[in-house]
Motif scaffolding. Structure first.
Motif, mmCIF file in Angstrom:
data_model
loop_
_atom_site.group_PDB
_atom_site.id
_atom_site.type_symbol
_atom_site.label_atom_id
_atom_site.label_comp_id
_atom_site.label_asym_id
_atom_site.label_seq_id
_atom_site.Cartn_x
_atom_site.Cartn_y
_atom_site.Cartn_z
ATOM 1 N N VAL A 2 0.845 -1.193 0.000
ATOM 2 C CA VAL A 2 0.000 0.000 0.000
ATOM 3 C C VAL A 2 0.884 1.248 0.000
ATOM 4 N N PHE A 3 0.332 2.320 -0.526
ATOM 5 C CA PHE A 3 1.029 3.606 -0.587
ATOM 6 C C PHE A 3 1.378 4.081 0.820
ATOM 7 N N LEU A 14 -7.518 7.484 5.509
ATOM 8 C CA LEU A 14 -6.909 7.688 4.196
ATOM 9 C C LEU A 14 -6.957 6.379 3.412
ATOM 10 N N MET A 15 -7.668 6.396 2.287
ATOM 11 C CA MET A 15 -7.774 5.201 1.448
ATOM 12 C C MET A 15 -6.520 5.098 0.584
ATOM 13 N N VAL A 16 -5.538 4.375 1.116
ATOM 14 C CA VAL A 16 -4.230 4.292 0.457
ATOM 15 C C VAL A 16 -4.287 3.327 -0.723
ATOM 16 N N GLY A 17 -3.698 3.731 -1.837
ATOM 17 C CA GLY A 17 -3.740 2.942 -3.061
ATOM 18 C C GLY A 17 -2.709 1.822 -3.080
ATOM 19 N N MET A 18 -2.710 1.085 -4.173
ATOM 20 C CA MET A 18 -1.809 -0.054 -4.360
ATOM 21 C C MET A 18 -0.585 0.375 -5.158
ATOM 22 N N CYS A 19 0.582 -0.006 -4.643
ATOM 23 C CA CYS A 19 1.853 0.274 -5.323
ATOM 24 C C CYS A 19 2.590 -1.045 -5.543
ATOM 25 N N ASP A 73 10.912 -4.462 -16.110
ATOM 26 C CA ASP A 73 10.301 -3.408 -15.306
ATOM 27 C C ASP A 73 9.506 -2.471 -16.200
ATOM 28 N N GLY A 74 8.321 -2.088 -15.701
ATOM 29 C CA GLY A 74 7.426 -1.231 -16.475
ATOM 30 C C GLY A 74 7.082 0.038 -15.730
ATOM 31 N N LEU A 75 5.915 0.609 -16.035
ATOM 32 C CA LEU A 75 5.495 1.852 -15.418
ATOM 33 C C LEU A 75 5.268 1.692 -13.923
ATOM 34 N N TYR A 76 5.630 2.710 -13.173
ATOM 35 C CA TYR A 76 5.375 2.797 -11.731
ATOM 36 C C TYR A 76 6.002 1.635 -10.958
ATOM 37 N N ARG A 77 7.071 1.052 -11.505
ATOM 38 C CA ARG A 77 7.844 -0.031 -10.861
ATOM 39 C C ARG A 77 7.119 -1.379 -10.879
ATOM 40 N N PHE A 78 5.965 -1.468 -11.568
ATOM 41 C CA PHE A 78 5.315 -2.758 -11.749
ATOM 42 C C PHE A 78 6.062 -3.557 -12.822
ATOM 43 N N CYS A 93 1.381 -7.923 -9.390
ATOM 44 C CA CYS A 93 2.741 -7.461 -9.711
ATOM 45 C C CYS A 93 2.731 -6.679 -11.023
ATOM 46 N N LYS A 94 1.612 -6.765 -11.780
ATOM 47 C CA LYS A 94 1.499 -6.050 -13.065
ATOM 48 C C LYS A 94 0.768 -4.733 -12.924
ATOM 49 N N ARG A 95 -0.251 -4.709 -12.080
ATOM 50 C CA ARG A 95 -1.100 -3.536 -11.902
ATOM 51 C C ARG A 95 -2.075 -3.847 -10.770
ATOM 52 N N PRO A 96 -2.780 -2.853 -10.229
ATOM 53 C CA PRO A 96 -3.763 -3.149 -9.183
ATOM 54 C C PRO A 96 -4.838 -4.120 -9.668
#
Length: 330
Positions: free
Chosen positions: A108-109, A260-265, A280-285, A309-312
């Motif tokens: 989480v962020f 605080l609704m923390v997002g997925m990183c 490695d791609g965008l936003y370290r995914f 590991c690819k996206r939320p």
């Protein structure tokens, strides 16, 4: 043929259970036990089923003679040797595998990065994970150990946010806030609950119904607007300054808790290993070949991807994606 799966979350376990019908599977997990990202939840949307029951059902799939689970064993690097992959764990042990599935999930962020919201500064500012723990323990309290009279949720903390560098939507935050608001009202009907949002993305089956039920049955108030600042009050509550973007009016409100609704990183394992493997791609995914027809494949031979590991992703999407990854490996 021996296959390594890195990450014993829902993606890693589901893929292992499918692959173990034909192959030897070694499952690496950095934590002391699997499924930590499910076991820290109370109930799941949209049916409010028990998170622990789902985790137990998934964990039971590890009882297979072809699956070896290695907990507290983080993989720190991976290197391709011909068509095989050599993995190195934190204790320096190396092993070579015919195929590797990366299922390293998310984190989480870190809400400390949003200093204006006061997380880590004011005791009444918490994250959605901390609220989930309160709900799970049936112990929703403010910083004075009292039942809160008013709770405010703020969406999109660390998601869709240029300042934090994460422009993407984390997909599950909207419905999680609605779910938690309903759970709060079930435990404490007298507590007033407000949800501040940019726009609500109720994308799944049954999610719009949850949103309507939150308003009509439980009296949850939804405010289209952004909270710009949080501060402490003389009586240890949280004062928020916001704008109602629907009405175009500034707002000031005092609350017992600001959630605080923390997002997925991308998790540290995702970021480290995808970079190590050159995917490695965008936003370290991690980056798949194509989000449409080759989403479990990578630019590297015999290296596959599953889950967040690819996206939320939500849990059900993660499990379906793990099954698809297993079929690609087969």
């Amino acid at each position: 043929m021996t296959i390594a799966i890195i990450g014993a979350g829902p993606a890693g376990i589901e893929a292992a259970s499918v692959l173990a019908k034909q192959y030897q599977v070694i499952l690496f997990e950095r934590e002391e036990r699997p499924l930590c990202n499910i076991r820290d939840k109370a109930f799941l949307f949209p049916d409010f089923s028990s998170a622990d029951e789902l985790a137990d059902k998934l964990e039971s799939k590890l009882s297979h003679e072809n699956i070896t689970l290695k907990t507290a064993t983080p993989v720190v690097s991976m290197q391709r040797t011909g068509e095989q992959w050599t993995l190195t764990t934190a204790d320096g042990t190396t092993a070579t595998f015919d195929a590797v599935l990366l299922a390293t999930g998310y984190k989480v962020f870190d809400a400390h990065q949003k200093e204006e919201l006061g997380y880590g500064i004011y005791k009444g500012v918490i994250t959605s994970l901390e609220m989930e723990k309160m709900i799970k323990e049936n112990n929703i309290r403010n910083n004075m150990n009292e039942i809160p009279k008013q709770i405010v949720f703020l969406q999109c903390v660390g998601s869709r946010d240029e300042k934090s560098g994460n422009h993407y939507c984390s997909k599950v935050c909207c419905v999680t806030a609605v779910k938690q608001a309903i759970e709060i009202k079930k435990q404490h009907p007298e507590t007033d609950v407000y949800i501040f949002y940019m726009d609500l993305r109720m994308w799944g089956q049954g999610f719009e119904e949850m949103y309507r039920e939150a308003q009509e049955k439980y009296g949850v108030s939804f405010v289209r607007g952004r909270i710009s600042e949080a501060a402490s009050t003389f009586d240890n509550r949280v004062q928020i300054k916001a704008e109602d973007t629907l009405m175009g009016n500034p707002m000031t409100m005092n609350s017992d808790l600001l959630v605080l609704m923390v997002g997925m990183c991308a998790s540290e394992g995702t970021a480290t290993l995808s970079k190590c493997a050159g995917i490695d791609g965008l936003y370290r995914f991690a980056q798949s070949l194509s989000p449409h027809t080759e989403d479990n494949l990578t630019a590297q031979p015999n290296l596959f991807l599953a889950g967040s590991c690819k996206r939320p992703m939500c849990i059900e999407d993660t499990i379906q994606d793990a099954r698809a990854a297993a079929l690609e490996i087969m």
